[in-house]
Design a protein around this motif. Structure first.
Motif, PDB file in Angstrom:
ATOM      1  N   LEU A 109       9.438 -11.238  12.498  1.00 49.55           N
ATOM      2  CA  LEU A 109       8.538 -11.602  11.493  1.00 49.55           C
ATOM      3  C   LEU A 109       9.051 -11.090  10.115  1.00 49.55           C
ATOM      4  O   LEU A 109       9.697  -9.919  10.064  1.00 49.55           O
ATOM      5  CB  LEU A 109       7.191 -11.336  11.500  1.00 49.55           C
ATOM      6  N   PHE A 135       6.108  -6.710  10.077  1.00 47.91           N
ATOM      7  CA  PHE A 135       7.153  -7.387   9.757  1.00 47.91           C
ATOM      8  C   PHE A 135       8.462  -6.529   9.546  1.00 47.91           C
ATOM      9  O   PHE A 135       8.673  -5.330   9.129  1.00 47.91           O
ATOM     10  CB  PHE A 135       6.810  -7.937   8.334  1.00 47.91           C
ATOM     11  N   LYS A 138      10.566  -7.756   4.202  1.00 53.82           N
ATOM     12  CA  LYS A 138      10.051  -8.439   3.269  1.00 53.82           C
ATOM     13  C   LYS A 138      10.628  -8.794   2.149  1.00 53.82           C
ATOM     14  O   LYS A 138      11.324  -7.721   1.650  1.00 53.82           O
ATOM     15  CB  LYS A 138       8.682  -7.721   2.748  1.00 53.82           C
TER      16      LYS A 138
END
Length: 227
Positions: A109, A135, A138
């Motif tokens: 992710l 995640f 980012k």
């Protein structure tokens, strides 16, 4: 029988996709502009949310975000959003569950947002404390010179996540997400949660009401059956 390529990673937008913040951002821009002498209707700004300030200010006021006036308005918007509207923002139903489910399925992710790094961190905390640990990467406004619908932020995220475009899918809520992803050779899943119509989101592989709707139909979605 059609052959589908498996999805190995998901790049996600945040505002309007994971958290219900589009109206708050639009109102913050309107009030910031008014603070500096520009009377702009909400209806003119609202459809532009999903772009960054580098697009909003030239489109609405014909001034650059990096100009002295643009910098003042941008700072005012940030202050107004934080002090007046941030407390009104909530995660969409099912957001945390969807993120955990995708992660548990082995998907990488990543975030691709026009938000600034500090704003992104605060937004993610609204979903669930420590959710940002799910995640891999980012990418924010710091990683891209041009915001969506230019593909800069998508390219930056692809580089960070380390997968090929045909192994990835983008989840977003605006036509800008779809356009930016398409320019980077990514397929898209779209959410109606940002306020856009199915007609506006027509370039997406599939359209769902929001995170909860996708989670409820996950088995039949491109995330499960492939692209």
């Amino acid at each position: 029988m059609t052959s589908h390529r498996p999805v190995k990673g998901v790049i996600l937008d945040v505002d309007g996709t994971l958290v219900d913040s589009n109206k708050a951002h639009a109102q913050s821009w309107v009030e910031a502009m008014k603070e500096h002498g520009y009377d702009v209707p909400f209806e003119k700004v609202a459809p532009l949310i999903g772009m960054g300030g580098d697009k909003v200010l030239p489109e609405v006021l014909n001034i650059s975000k990096d100009s002295p006036e643009g910098k003042k308005i941008t700072e005012s918007r940030k202050k107004i959003f934080k002090e007046k509207y941030f407390s009104t923002v909530k995660a969409f139903p099912g957001t945390a569950k969807l993120l955990h489910h995708m992660h548990d399925q082995g998907l990488k992710l990543a975030i691709a947002t026009s938000a600034e790094p500090d704003e992104l961190h605060e937004m993610l905390q609204l979903i669930e404390p420590n959710i940002d640990q799910l995640f891999e990467q980012k990418a924010t406004s710091k990683e891209a010179s041009q915001s969506k619908p230019d593909p800069d932020i998508i390219h930056a995220t692809i580089d960070l996540i380390g997968l090929d475009p045909d192994q990835l899918i983008m989840i977003g809520d605006t036509a800008y997400d779809i356009e930016a992803a398409s320019k980077a050779s990514l397929a898209t899943i779209a959410f109606r949660s940002g306020g856009w119509s199915d007609r506006d989101l027509k370039g997406a592989l599939a359209i769902y009401d929001g995170p909860e709707d996708l989670l409820n139909h996950y088995a039949e979605s491109p995330l499960s059956r492939g692209i």
